[in-house]
Design an enzyme around this catalytic site. Structure first.
Site, mmCIF file in Angstrom:
data_model
loop_
_atom_site.group_PDB
_atom_site.id
_atom_site.type_symbol
_atom_site.label_atom_id
_atom_site.label_comp_id
_atom_site.label_asym_id
_atom_site.label_seq_id
_atom_site.Cartn_x
_atom_site.Cartn_y
_atom_site.Cartn_z
ATOM 1 N N PRO A 579 4.134 -27.129 32.889
ATOM 2 C CA PRO A 579 4.435 -26.186 31.803
ATOM 3 C C PRO A 579 5.814 -25.535 31.959
ATOM 4 O O PRO A 579 6.528 -25.345 30.981
ATOM 5 C CB PRO A 579 3.311 -25.157 31.915
ATOM 6 N N TYR A 580 6.146 -25.213 33.177
ATOM 7 C CA TYR A 580 7.435 -24.574 33.445
ATOM 8 C C TYR A 580 8.572 -25.599 33.421
ATOM 9 O O TYR A 580 9.588 -25.413 32.753
ATOM 10 C CB TYR A 580 7.373 -23.882 34.797
ATOM 11 N N GLY A 581 8.384 -26.708 34.142
ATOM 12 C CA GLY A 581 9.450 -27.703 34.264
ATOM 13 C C GLY A 581 9.818 -28.343 32.941
ATOM 14 O O GLY A 581 11.003 -28.564 32.652
#
Length: 682
Positions: A579-581
């Site tokens: 989700p972050y990357g």
């Protein structure tokens, strides 16, 4: 005007200084000087001066008669005893016996007479204070006095109101003024005060309260005299509606006065301060505003803050801002040409020895919107705005009686290009980011705050943007910047935040798009709403913030710098971090497209790829979690790089500053991770 004297305050302030070893007369003088300096109707930003004659022990222990007089660079409103340096009285009085004395020699001789060689330069009017035979002397540039004197029949008006005052024609401050005032006082030794035409007023007494309250009484008399005139002397035509807002037009004005330094993409900008109230709008909306703004300054030293005159502009139509912007740039160009001609003809008069200052106006008077004042810093802009407001007050009151009539351009030039002022300017050095406005998202803590501190240290005016209300307000106050509460995932909130930055400082030059949060989870397990939240914060916020800032930069036409915080996850994904990357990878792509589209505007767009920084984002708990995912200890995890050292927020802040200043670099990613081969850009 009413006296602000308070016996309780007087006693406590004076005793507090005496308890610290300060001479009692000097402690009293500090209190009364502040009373005068804290009233903007009397003095503004370093104007005016005061003195007291007393006895102070010299370094050898002997008693010396001295004049404690306001020192150069001190503001009367906040003065401390050290701002009233002690000068040996008798030899200072003897200086008036010279037939002539240059400004430089006068300053040099006054410095030689200081008891403390490290003290500030005594006022240029120190000799005048010394020769007047009174213990306490007060001098102000009161609006009411100059409103009376700056008229065709000003001398007659003040003689009528102040029959016992010594009236002195305008003479430039310094040695010659001291000589003229000495002769005037000797001719009228029973005078109860001294009014310097188109300059200000002196009052005096053996008693500090009497000197102060006589000043107040005389200003009150002047105000009552002015009250006989018309309160609203200007005729105004109705302003055509709608009118663009200050937020709409400030970047246009700011861009129009940016100075081309000859270096591609590196203009010298100004910070703007906007003011609007009934009196300002009456002035800006006057049918003859174009004439009024060219009348000149209320008092001579005001030329140092707002030049000789400002620029009057018509009401801006929000539907025709491009046309209005063209007119603004044309008006500024005319102003600059007129300024150059003014400089050249007066420089010839003084022997061709001066170097021209920048020719840009410092004040715009915009119909229906108000005044905009410009300065190198927010403080300078506020000072210019204060001076412009005082000018409006003086002109309005003078026009209510007869007509405002300022000093000649020759007299104003002599002050603007005074050798003593030129020497001050020569010593001033601007920091690399002075004159620029920087917006930092996620600025209330961690990496964002570290970057903001670095920006401030380099001279920028800083706007901290964060969703944490208490923290952003508190940190902004510590930095001397602006704190704005904002949800960077909400387009309206972002637009409002950028608008507040523009309203506060006139525009935006630097954006650090930093706000983010580390959303984790495996692709097969993570909830869709978690992924969407990550995209909203770690991708969409960058688009919203950079787009709103770019709109402002387009109006300014002075370029700018946008730097995105993308994290190493954009190029070297970690396990269970999709989700972050993924959002950060999208932000990296956004940066590159922004570089392509904003490049023609002179706006650089770059990114910092940082890793493993202890911030509000990477907490100790997260370090523990990521360490377990990697199968190492937290200590080894934070130093798992080629250099074997932990990277700090300050290290990353330096990278952001480098990219801001790199005017020939755009579309680049600067890695700050101590060395991670897998995250190296290629």
């Amino acid at each position: 005007m009413k006296s602000r004297w308070n016996d309780g305050d007087f006693a406590s302030v004076v005793q507090a200084y005496v308890d610290k070893g300060v001479n009692r007369d000097l402690a009293i003088r500090t209190y009364t000087t502040r009373l005068l300096g804290q009233d903007p109707e009397l003095v503004l930003h370093g104007g005016g001066n005061t003195s007291v004659k007393t006895v102070i022990a010299d370094r050898d222990g002997s008693d010396v008669d001295v004049l404690c007089v306001k020192g150069s660079g001190w503001d009367m409103g906040v003065i401390e005893p050290q701002g009233l340096p002690a000068v040996r009285l008798k030899p200072l009085q003897d200086l008036v016996k010279f037939d002539s004395l240059s400004d430089e020699d006068m300053v040099m001789l006054q410095r030689r007479l200081l008891l403390d060689p490290a003290a500030p330069n005594p006022s240029v009017e120190a000799i005048l204070h010394a020769i007047l035979p009174f213990k306490h002397i007060d001098h102000t540039h009161a609006n009411a006095i100059v409103s009376l004197t700056n008229q065709p029949h000003g001398e007659e008006l003040v003689r009528e109101l102040f029959p016992d005052s010594i009236i002195v024609p305008y003479v430039m401050p310094g040695f010659v003024l001291a000589k003229v005032c000495d002769e005037a006082f000797r001719a009228q030794p029973r005078g109860d005060s001294m009014i310097l035409l188109k300059h200000g007023i002196f009052t005096w007494s053996e008693d500090p309260r009497e000197a102060y309250e006589d000043m107040i009484a005389k200003i009150d008399t002047a105000e009552r005299g002015l009250a006989r005139g018309r309160a609203r002397p200007f005729k105004s035509s109705p302003v055509v509606k709608p009118v663009a807002t200050a937020e709409d037009i400030a970047p246009i004005l700011r861009g129009a006065i940016a100075i081309d330094t000859g270096q591609e993409g590196a203009p010298k900008r100004f910070i703007l301060e906007h003011r609007a109230n009934d009196r300002i709008l009456d002035f800006c909306n006057a049918d003859n505003a174009g004439d009024l703004v060219r009348r000149g300054n209320a008092t001579p030293e005001h030329v140092l803050h707002i030049k000789r005159y400002g620029v009057a502009l018509p009401a801006p139509d929000p539907e025709k801002l491009d046309d209005w912007a063209r007119d603004v740039r044309a008006a500024v160009a005319r102003y600059a040409e007129e300024y150059k001609a003014y400089f050249e003809r007066n420089n010839v008069r003084v022997g061709g020895i001066k170097t021209m200052l920048d020719p840009m106006p410092r004040v715009f008077y915009v119909q229906g919107v108000g005044l905009f004042a410009a300065g190198q810093t927010a403080k300078n802009a506020r000072i210019a705005a204060d001076v412009a407001e005082a000018t409006i007050d003086v002109i309005t009151k003078a026009e209510g009686i007869e007509a405002f009539e300022a000093l000649s351009e020759e007299d104003l030039f002599d002050i603007e290009y005074w050798s003593l002022e030129q020497a001050k300017l020569a010593k001033s050095v601007e920091k690399p980011l002075t004159r620029q406005v920087a917006v930092v998202t996620g600025g209330a803590g961690g990496l964002g705050l570290a970057i903001a501190k670095a920006l401030k240290a380099d001279g920028a005016e800083v706007v901290l943007v964060d969703i944490a209300e208490e923290a952003v307000k508190a940190e902004a106050k510590k930095l001397g910047g602006l704190g704005v509460v904002c949800d960077v995932t909400d387009p309206v909130s972002v637009s409002t935040a950028i608008g507040k930055a523009v309203t506060a400082f006139g525009g935006v030059d630097i954006v650090i798009s930093n706000a983010g949060a580390a959303f984790q989870g495996k692709l097969l397990d993570v909830a869709d709403d978690i992924f969407r939240k990550s995209m909203d914060l770690n991708f969409w916020s960058h688009q919203l913030v950079s787009r709103e800032a770019a709109k402002v930069m387009r109006k300014q036409r002075t370029g700018g710098a946008i730097v995105f915080n993308i994290s190493k996850q954009a190029v070297n994904p970690g396990a269970e971090f999709a989700p972050y990357g993924a959002a950060k990878a999208a932000a990296l792509a956004l940066m590159r497209h922004s570089a392509i589209e904003y490049g023609p505007m002179g706006v650089t767009c770059n990114a910092v790829n940082a890793d493993r920084i202890r911030t509000g984002l990477m907490t100790d708990a997260m370090v523990e979690e990521r360490s377990r995912a990697r199968g190492v200890t937290p200590h080894d995890y934070m130093r798992g790089n080629l250099l074997g050292r932990e990277v700090t927020g300050e290290d990353v802040a330096e990278a952001f500053l480098h990219l801001i200043k790199a005017r020939a670099t755009t579309g680049a990613v600067l890695t700050v991770d101590g060395g991670n081969v897998a995250a190296m850009m290629r």
